[in-house]
Design an enzyme around this catalytic site. Sequence first.
Site: not given
Length: 232
Positions: A84, A173, A207
């Site tokens: 809401h 990331h 990575r």
Amino acid sequence: MSDDTGRRAAMPSEEEVRRLVRSVVDAVAAEPVRVASPGPAATINEHSSSAPGATAGAAPAPIVAPGSAPGGPQAVSIAIGGDHGGFALKQVLATWLAEKGHPVTDCGTHSTDAVDYPDIALAVARLVADGTCTVGIVIDGAGIGSCMAANKVPGVRASLCYDISTARNAREHNYANVLTLGARLIGEGLAMDIVTTWLATPWGAARHGARVEKITAIERTYAAPGTEGRAG
């Protein structure tokens, strides 16, 4: 490179990491995708959020980076919901996204009557986890509770974002696939900017994927049969 290779080798699911690397490379090398302008009657599908429980054995959403065109995100299927407190902003964003050509599934709520934000967050998160929708957006008053609830669904990586930097970081990331927003903390204009940046930002280099895989490994560990988490 050697440190990253060692980390990936230590991952419990090395093949998934390999697929991730391939998907990132493919996304970077892909030709720009042009999205056709939506027709005048862009539609929003409604999805019931009344089901209280998540599917127990639902497979986690695969780590596959969706590409993005230089001029903006390609059309992706989006599950959107708000309680809401987030209803008004949800309505604005759902219509705006549909007009931009994104297939939108509205998980509710459909009025300002009080509802429980975990139910809405679950409805959105389930559609992302089972692959029905590519990404999800959940809106409540602050965005915090919905983020917590959505992250309980295996395969979901929900991110609460409140500016452009957090939107970009969450995707690049952390490989976020669900965005949560606080309607009482940001206005419509900033919300649109956040959503635009979040959708347009591709997942980052390998990575980052190796670290995200560690998050997934934690999830697998505590979702294993007979494993009981302990939290205060």
